[in-house]
Motif scaffolding. Structure first.
Motif, PDB file in Angstrom:
ATOM      1  N   PHE A  43      -5.576   1.403   1.904  1.00  0.00           N
ATOM      2  CA  PHE A  43      -5.223   0.007   2.134  1.00  0.00           C
ATOM      3  C   PHE A  43      -4.544  -0.647   0.935  1.00  0.00           C
ATOM      4  O   PHE A  43      -4.479  -1.864   0.842  1.00  0.00           O
ATOM      5  CB  PHE A  43      -6.469  -0.794   2.525  1.00  0.00           C
ATOM      6  CG  PHE A  43      -6.985  -0.435   3.891  1.00  0.00           C
ATOM      7  CD1 PHE A  43      -6.360  -0.891   5.028  1.00  0.00           C
ATOM      8  CD2 PHE A  43      -8.087   0.385   4.035  1.00  0.00           C
ATOM      9  CE1 PHE A  43      -6.827  -0.556   6.288  1.00  0.00           C
ATOM     10  CE2 PHE A  43      -8.569   0.723   5.293  1.00  0.00           C
ATOM     11  CZ  PHE A  43      -7.935   0.257   6.409  1.00  0.00           C
ATOM     12  N   ASP A  44      -4.016   0.147   0.014  1.00  0.00           N
ATOM     13  CA  ASP A  44      -3.305  -0.430  -1.126  1.00  0.00           C
ATOM     14  C   ASP A  44      -1.966  -1.039  -0.700  1.00  0.00           C
ATOM     15  O   ASP A  44      -1.513  -2.005  -1.293  1.00  0.00           O
ATOM     16  CB  ASP A  44      -3.077   0.615  -2.213  1.00  0.00           C
ATOM     17  CG  ASP A  44      -4.357   0.935  -2.980  1.00  0.00           C
ATOM     18  OD1 ASP A  44      -5.376   0.274  -2.759  1.00  0.00           O
ATOM     19  OD2 ASP A  44      -4.318   1.872  -3.800  1.00  0.00           O
ATOM     20  N   ASN A  45      -1.322  -0.453   0.314  1.00  0.00           N
ATOM     21  CA  ASN A  45      -0.065  -0.992   0.836  1.00  0.00           C
ATOM     22  C   ASN A  45       0.163  -0.435   2.235  1.00  0.00           C
ATOM     23  O   ASN A  45      -0.519   0.495   2.660  1.00  0.00           O
ATOM     24  CB  ASN A  45       1.113  -0.667  -0.092  1.00  0.00           C
ATOM     25  CG  ASN A  45       1.265   0.816  -0.333  1.00  0.00           C
ATOM     26  OD1 ASN A  45       1.328   1.600   0.609  1.00  0.00           O
ATOM     27  ND2 ASN A  45       1.316   1.215  -1.585  1.00  0.00           N
ATOM     28  N   GLN A  46       1.111  -1.022   2.949  1.00  0.00           N
ATOM     29  CA  GLN A  46       1.348  -0.608   4.336  1.00  0.00           C
ATOM     30  C   GLN A  46       1.899   0.815   4.435  1.00  0.00           C
ATOM     31  O   GLN A  46       1.628   1.513   5.409  1.00  0.00           O
ATOM     32  CB  GLN A  46       2.293  -1.584   5.030  1.00  0.00           C
ATOM     33  CG  GLN A  46       1.625  -2.912   5.326  1.00  0.00           C
ATOM     34  CD  GLN A  46       2.393  -3.723   6.331  1.00  0.00           C
ATOM     35  OE1 GLN A  46       2.714  -3.238   7.405  1.00  0.00           O
ATOM     36  NE2 GLN A  46       2.669  -4.976   5.996  1.00  0.00           N
ATOM     37  N   GLU A  47       2.647   1.247   3.437  1.00  0.00           N
ATOM     38  CA  GLU A  47       3.179   2.612   3.467  1.00  0.00           C
ATOM     39  C   GLU A  47       2.035   3.627   3.428  1.00  0.00           C
ATOM     40  O   GLU A  47       2.028   4.610   4.172  1.00  0.00           O
ATOM     41  CB  GLU A  47       4.137   2.848   2.299  1.00  0.00           C
ATOM     42  CG  GLU A  47       5.439   2.074   2.399  1.00  0.00           C
ATOM     43  CD  GLU A  47       5.305   0.592   2.032  1.00  0.00           C
ATOM     44  OE1 GLU A  47       4.378   0.222   1.269  1.00  0.00           O
ATOM     45  OE2 GLU A  47       6.109  -0.200   2.536  1.00  0.00           O
ATOM     46  N   SER A  48       1.076   3.380   2.547  1.00  0.00           N
ATOM     47  CA  SER A  48      -0.068   4.289   2.435  1.00  0.00           C
ATOM     48  C   SER A  48      -0.901   4.267   3.717  1.00  0.00           C
ATOM     49  O   SER A  48      -1.316   5.313   4.221  1.00  0.00           O
ATOM     50  CB  SER A  48      -0.930   3.891   1.232  1.00  0.00           C
ATOM     51  OG  SER A  48      -1.992   4.786   1.069  1.00  0.00           O
TER      52      SER A  48
END
Length: 107
Positions: free
Chosen positions: A62-67
């Motif tokens: 959940f660090d960023n949408q790509e991950s």
């Protein structure tokens, strides 16, 4: 006069913003719960742990949408939300136009 493509883009952008709020809510939850950051992880079949959130940007799910998209079906869900919200935004605009038309015609 507003061009149709400008209106469609604004509707799409607004729908994307609404869908992205879900991601931000989840991301914020994991970021605010210090007991979970760098601790809560999936137990994958490989030896690599998949943390939900980390202090190091881009490593946690959940660090960023790509991950998140790499490890889940988030893009499919986001696409469905955007389509749903585009319809809602369009219907809302059409309802407002109908109300204005009703007032102008006096019927």
């Amino acid at each position: 006069m507003m061009d149709k493509s400008v209106l469609e883009k604004r509707i799409h952008d607004k729908a994307e913003e609404r869908a992205d709020k879900y991601f931000e809510t989840i991301r914020s939850f994991f970021g605010n719960e210090r007991e979970l950051v760098n601790k809560l992880a999936l137990k994958p079949s490989s030896k690599e742990k998949m943390y939900f959130r980390t202090d190091r940007f881009g490593i946690g799910i959940f660090d960023n949408q790509e991950s998140l998209s790499k490890h889940t079906n988030w893009q499919d869900i986001r696409k469905e939300l955007v389509e749903k919200y585009e319809k809602e935004e369009t219907d809302n605009i059409l309802d407002k136009l109908n109300s204005i038309n009703y007032l102008l015609e006096g019927k």
